[in-house]
Design a protein around this motif. Structure first.
Motif, PDB file in Angstrom:
ATOM      1  N   HIS A 162      57.251  56.605 -20.972  1.00  0.00           N
ATOM      2  CA  HIS A 162      58.293  57.632 -20.944  1.00  0.00           C
ATOM      3  C   HIS A 162      57.760  59.055 -21.065  1.00  0.00           C
ATOM      4  N   ALA A 163      56.454  59.200 -21.261  1.00  0.00           N
ATOM      5  CA  ALA A 163      55.874  60.534 -21.365  1.00  0.00           C
ATOM      6  C   ALA A 163      55.841  61.184 -19.990  1.00  0.00           C
ATOM      7  N   ARG A 164      56.033  62.543 -19.967  1.00  0.00           N
ATOM      8  CA  ARG A 164      56.086  63.205 -18.668  1.00  0.00           C
ATOM      9  C   ARG A 164      54.961  64.206 -18.477  1.00  0.00           C
ATOM     10  N   GLY A 165      54.105  64.325 -19.483  1.00  0.00           N
ATOM     11  CA  GLY A 165      53.047  65.327 -19.421  1.00  0.00           C
ATOM     12  C   GLY A 165      51.918  64.942 -18.468  1.00  0.00           C
ATOM     13  N   ARG A 166      51.065  65.916 -18.175  1.00  0.00           N
ATOM     14  CA  ARG A 166      49.900  65.687 -17.326  1.00  0.00           C
ATOM     15  C   ARG A 166      48.770  65.075 -18.168  1.00  0.00           C
ATOM     16  N   VAL A 167      48.738  65.494 -19.429  1.00  0.00           N
ATOM     17  CA  VAL A 167      47.774  64.949 -20.380  1.00  0.00           C
ATOM     18  C   VAL A 167      48.560  64.293 -21.514  1.00  0.00           C
ATOM     19  N   LEU A 168      48.120  63.128 -21.934  1.00  0.00           N
ATOM     20  CA  LEU A 168      48.793  62.441 -23.031  1.00  0.00           C
ATOM     21  C   LEU A 168      47.854  62.345 -24.225  1.00  0.00           C
ATOM     22  N   VAL A 169      48.426  62.528 -25.412  1.00  0.00           N
ATOM     23  CA  VAL A 169      47.662  62.344 -26.641  1.00  0.00           C
ATOM     24  C   VAL A 169      48.402  61.328 -27.498  1.00  0.00           C
ATOM     25  N   THR A 170      47.706  60.325 -28.012  1.00  0.00           N
ATOM     26  CA  THR A 170      48.356  59.397 -28.936  1.00  0.00           C
ATOM     27  C   THR A 170      47.766  59.592 -30.321  1.00  0.00           C
ATOM     28  N   LEU A 171      48.597  59.457 -31.347  1.00  0.00           N
ATOM     29  CA  LEU A 171      48.066  59.398 -32.698  1.00  0.00           C
ATOM     30  C   LEU A 171      48.946  58.530 -33.591  1.00  0.00           C
TER      31      LEU A 171
END
Lengths: 318, 314
Positions: free
Chosen positions: B85-94
């Motif tokens: 569901h993320a729409r960004g160009r870069v994803l960060v998970t934490l």
């Protein structure tokens, strides 16, 4: 939900409550059942449709239902030309159901019809997606063997898993797809899909329907439980299951073979004619086979993982 | 408009951590020039996690999106839901337990800008009990050795990804531990940077010792998958060849020694022959499987190829 099947409900908007009744054999008392259903649900004061799914060429029952439909509104009849099983009948009935709440009721209704209204009220009052009616025969204490087995295997807390009397919200009815004997475990399958299940208790003369009273039904039921356990626990990680058995067999076989070779080389026991050697080698072979099959299963999972998602989203807030 | 950066945090029974987590992330991303969305994935928490998340301001920076799963599905599924569901160009998970430090995020972005597809955090100085740290160190060595992707810390949730790459990687069961290995399917350029690590403040850790069996079994799976996508038949043919070799060796042995072959000995030779045949058929099956899904598996190779002038060599 039903639109994708190409089914158009003419009175869809008006229906608040759908009742699905699978008819699995000739039912001489079907008109009585319909009257009891109406009488049980009348206190709710909802618009209501009853969907009879006639599973097979039960001509007399079908004629009786058609006669009923001529006299009363709100009856839908679906038929299978040859028996497809209760799971298929239920699934088809649930797909056709247009109500916001869907009830499933067996053609041999052994509980007081007033319990159905209680079931609907409980579903509406609580937060659950499904409420099942646990049948408690007189003098019966505690749960049956099947329920205890299911608690051990699947942490189920239900008293009467196989109860055919259930009320569910439309979104559950739209999503459930049952086959084989899965209708016996409908609440557990729904739970695995992320729905919440509650239980109401009602007095009933017995638990087993006519199909399950036979003694011969037990082995197949146990097989169903094993299949269900496998399906719910290992669908996405088959190797956890196969790998455990495979590596265990492989290790035992390997150890046994090593011991036999040790005896031959160090203790000088002749090896060529010992059946033990065949057994130990067979275990190694079997172990490798189980592991290989499990890995093939994982490859299938991997190759299709994108399409079959693990999770169901309840809602998104932005 | 789609944001530049999506931060994904799976939450499971973290009611006390929601607010501090949000504040920490908001402070960390405030100086960034890019547009940021924060996805909180509630993995079927039984406590007030979702209610607390609903109280958070939704339209500031980061722009908040809440994804609520129907029940508890586990960390991998929650992450996969966030990634989907993320729409960004870069994803960060934490992680949602505040053990990762959001102020590390800008450094991850810098690495992505250098041309890396995947940036993995390394908790050099872990603030956990040794009974968690030691098995995890052994597991990381083992994972690196078997998958050929030597990452020092596979368990660190703080990672940054190029979105199109991670969205193509199948994440299921408990595969989040093997994201770098899975990403290597798509020829990911992987960077590893040190991150700060804090001891747990609220709530308790949700891991147990049963992980060891799971990690070992999953390792066999991941090794098979990696081999399968490159050479669909080799992983089975290798074993088949080995078994055939053992059979031939045994047969040759008693031809050479001219010994009277015992019944059991002949049995062993026949069993290894049967197993070779079985593995051969299974290898054909897996080849079939590969060709049925070829268009889907092709995606990894397409992602791996990059114009030469934009690619960095790690």
């Amino acid at each position: 939900m039903t639109a994708e099947l190409g089914i158009v409900h003419l009175a869809a908007a008006a229906t608040e409550l759908s009742v699905v009744v699978p008819v699995l054999r000739e039912q001489p008392g079907i008109a009585t059942l319909h009257a009891r259903l109406r009488q049980g649900l009348a206190p709710l004061g909802r618009s209501c449709e009853v969907i009879y799914v006639v599973d097979g060429p039960w001509r007399d029952t079908l004629e009786a239902l058609k006669a009923l439909r001529r006299q009363n509104g709100g009856i839908e009849i679906l038929t299978f030309a040859r028996p497809m099983g209760e799971a298929a009948a239920l699934t088809v009935g649930l797909r056709h159901a247009a109500g916001a709440i869907v009830l499933t009721v067996p053609a041999e209704l052994e509980v007081d019809p007033a319990e159905l209204a209680r079931l609907v009220r409980a579903l509406e009052a609580g937060g659950a997606d499904i409420v099942t009616l646990a049948r408690r025969p007189p003098g019966r204490v505690g749960r049956g063997k099947l329920e205890r087995l299911l608690e051990v295997l699947l942490q189920s807390r239900l008293e009467d898993v196989r109860s055919p009397i259930r009320a569910m919200r439309a979104r559950v009815a739209a999503e459930l797809s049952l086959y084989g004997n899965q209708h016996h475990f409908l609440p557990l399958i729904a739970q695995a899909q992320g729905f919440t299940v509650e239980e109401l208790v009602a007095p009933a003369p017995g638990r087993a329907g006519p199909g399950l009273a036979r003694a011969g039904a037990w082995p197949s039921l146990v097989l169903d439980v094993v299949t269900l356990y496998f399906l719910l626990k290992f669908l996405k990680k088959p190797f956890r299951f196969f790998g455990g058995f495979g590596f265990l067999t492989l290790a035992l076989g390997g150890l046994a073979t090593a011991w036999l070779v040790f005896e031959r080389l160090v203790l000088g026991v002749p090896l060529g004619d010992r059946p033990a050697l065949i057994l130990s080698t067979l275990m190694v072979v079997l172990g490798i086979q189980i592991v290989a099959v499990g890995l093939i299963g994982e490859l299938v999972t991997f190759a299709w993982a994108r399409e079959a998602k693990d999770y169901k989203v309840d809602r998104i807030v932005e | 408009m789609s944001p530049d950066l999506s931060i994904i945090v799976p939450l499971y029974n973290e009611e006390d951590n929601v607010r501090p987590l949000f504040d920490a992330i908001a402070t960390a991303v405030a100086p960034l020039p890019s547009t940021v969305e924060l996805l909180l994935v509630d993995d079927g928490s039984q406590d007030a996690t979702f209610a607390r998340a609903l109280e958070l301001p939704r339209d500031g920076k980061p722009k908040l999106r809440l994804v609520k799963l129907r029940r508890n599905y586990g960390q991998t599924a929650a992450m996969a839901a966030g990634i989907e569901h993320a729409r960004g160009r870069v994803l960060v998970t934490l992680d949602g337990d505040l053990q990762n430090d959001p102020t590390d995020i800008p450094r991850f972005l810098a690495e992505i800008d250098k041309g890396f597809d995947l940036v993995v955090g390394w908790r050099k100085d872990r603030k956990d009990h040794w009974s968690r740290v030691l098995p995890s160190k052994v597991a990381n060595r083992l994972i690196g050795w078997i998958t050929g992707v030597p990452i020092k810390d596979n368990g660190c949730s703080l990672k940054a990804y190029r979105a199109d790459l991670i969205k193509a990687i199948p994440l299921y069961a408990e595969m989040h531990r093997f994201i770098p290995a899975m990403a290597s399917l798509a020829g990911a350029r992987i960077a590893e940077i040190e991150v700060r690590h804090h001891p747990r403040r609220y709530g308790r850790s949700k891991y147990g010792f049963s992980r060891i069996y799971k990690v070992l079994v999953d390792l066999v799976v991941i090794a098979t998958i990696l081999d399968f996508t490159r050479r669909p038949m080799r992983w089975l043919l290798g074993t088949g060849g080995l078994v055939a070799g053992v059979g031939c060796l045994a047969a040759g042995l008693f031809v050479l020694t001219r010994a009277e072959p015992g019944v059991a000995f002949q049995g062993v030779v026949m069993l290894s022959g049967a197993l070779t045949a079985f593995l051969l058929f299974l290898a054909l099956l897996s080849y079939l499987l590969h060709s049925v899904r070829a268009p889907r598996l092709d995606l990894f190779r397409l992602l791996a190829a990059r114009p030469a002038d934009t690619a960095t060599s790690p």
